[in-house]
Design a protein around this motif. Structure first.
Motif, mmCIF file in Angstrom:
data_model
loop_
_atom_site.group_PDB
_atom_site.id
_atom_site.type_symbol
_atom_site.label_atom_id
_atom_site.label_comp_id
_atom_site.label_asym_id
_atom_site.label_seq_id
_atom_site.Cartn_x
_atom_site.Cartn_y
_atom_site.Cartn_z
ATOM 1 N N ASN A 65 0.828 -1.212 0.000
ATOM 2 C CA ASN A 65 0.000 0.000 0.000
ATOM 3 C C ASN A 65 0.861 1.261 0.000
ATOM 4 O O ASN A 65 0.547 2.242 -0.681
ATOM 5 C CB ASN A 65 -0.931 0.012 1.212
ATOM 6 N N GLU A 66 1.943 1.237 0.765
ATOM 7 C CA GLU A 66 2.850 2.396 0.836
ATOM 8 C C GLU A 66 3.451 2.700 -0.539
ATOM 9 O O GLU A 66 3.521 3.861 -0.949
ATOM 10 C CB GLU A 66 3.969 2.095 1.842
ATOM 11 N N ILE A 67 3.861 1.665 -1.257
ATOM 12 C CA ILE A 67 4.431 1.857 -2.588
ATOM 13 C C ILE A 67 3.387 2.460 -3.528
ATOM 14 O O ILE A 67 3.672 3.403 -4.266
ATOM 15 C CB ILE A 67 4.994 0.529 -3.137
ATOM 16 N N ALA A 68 2.165 1.936 -3.481
ATOM 17 C CA ALA A 68 1.096 2.461 -4.334
ATOM 18 C C ALA A 68 0.842 3.936 -4.038
ATOM 19 O O ALA A 68 0.734 4.763 -4.953
ATOM 20 C CB ALA A 68 -0.179 1.642 -4.138
ATOM 21 N N GLU A 69 0.775 4.285 -2.765
ATOM 22 C CA GLU A 69 0.501 5.667 -2.373
ATOM 23 C C GLU A 69 1.666 6.602 -2.699
ATOM 24 O O GLU A 69 1.477 7.673 -3.277
ATOM 25 C CB GLU A 69 0.203 5.738 -0.869
ATOM 26 N N ASN A 70 2.873 6.203 -2.350
ATOM 27 C CA ASN A 70 4.038 7.084 -2.508
ATOM 28 C C ASN A 70 4.440 7.305 -3.957
ATOM 29 O O ASN A 70 5.016 8.338 -4.286
ATOM 30 C CB ASN A 70 5.236 6.546 -1.725
ATOM 31 N N PHE A 71 4.149 6.333 -4.816
ATOM 32 C CA PHE A 71 4.593 6.447 -6.207
ATOM 33 C C PHE A 71 3.440 6.662 -7.180
ATOM 34 O O PHE A 71 3.650 6.732 -8.385
ATOM 35 C CB PHE A 71 5.423 5.212 -6.603
ATOM 36 N N GLY A 72 2.212 6.743 -6.662
ATOM 37 C CA GLY A 72 1.059 7.044 -7.501
ATOM 38 C C GLY A 72 0.752 5.967 -8.534
ATOM 39 O O GLY A 72 0.257 6.273 -9.612
ATOM 40 N N VAL A 73 1.043 4.720 -8.182
ATOM 41 C CA VAL A 73 0.773 3.604 -9.077
ATOM 42 C C VAL A 73 -0.330 2.753 -8.453
ATOM 43 O O VAL A 73 -0.163 2.241 -7.350
ATOM 44 C CB VAL A 73 2.045 2.739 -9.291
ATOM 45 N N LYS A 74 -1.442 2.652 -9.144
ATOM 46 C CA LYS A 74 -2.570 1.877 -8.644
ATOM 47 C C LYS A 74 -2.114 0.453 -8.315
ATOM 48 O O LYS A 74 -1.448 -0.197 -9.117
ATOM 49 C CB LYS A 74 -3.671 1.844 -9.700
ATOM 50 N N HIS A 75 -2.475 -0.024 -7.133
ATOM 51 C CA HIS A 75 -2.084 -1.375 -6.733
ATOM 52 C C HIS A 75 -2.790 -2.423 -7.591
ATOM 53 O O HIS A 75 -4.001 -2.371 -7.793
ATOM 54 C CB HIS A 75 -2.429 -1.643 -5.264
ATOM 55 N N GLU A 76 -2.002 -3.351 -8.086
ATOM 56 C CA GLU A 76 -2.540 -4.527 -8.754
ATOM 57 C C GLU A 76 -1.704 -5.711 -8.311
ATOM 58 O O GLU A 76 -0.591 -5.542 -7.827
ATOM 59 C CB GLU A 76 -2.480 -4.369 -10.272
#
Length: 108
Positions: A65-76
């Motif tokens: 979740n942190e990676i998705a939020e910090n880098f603006g990449v929708k989690h898949e």
């Protein structure tokens, strides 16, 4: 080279700071599509000189979740990400994660 499993934010930050280019796979341990992507990722990793990273979403949800939020990449999931100099330069998900799609990113 072998695959390196990441579980914490600290491990991820260290990996990004130590590697100019970093491949990361967000893997689901329960999804057959993710299993197929992980096999392609393993084949790719076996031929690399640098460490290739992954996380299991079920075990590292806060990091995912942190990676998705910090880098603006929708989690898949599955999802392959290429970080260069601390930024996401490429991402792919599901059936787009193949040995050839990963290898193509090395030439760029």
């Amino acid at each position: 080279m072998s695959l390196v499993k990441l579980s914490t934010s600290e491990e991820f930050k260290q990996a990004v700071s130590e590697n100019e280019k970093l491949f990361l796979l967000k893997n689901s341990t329960t999804c057959p599509i993710s299993h197929a992507a992980f096999q392609e990722y393993q084949k790719f990793a076996a031929e690399q000189d640098n460490p290739i990273f992954y996380l299991n979403v079920q075990e590292a949800r806060p990091l995912s979740n942190e990676i998705a939020e910090n880098f603006g990449v929708k989690h898949e999931s599955p999802q392959a990400l290429l970080f260069e100099k601390g930024e996401v330069k490429w991402d792919a998900s599901h059936y787009s994660i193949t040995y050839s799609s990963l290898s193509e990113q090395l030439g760029k």
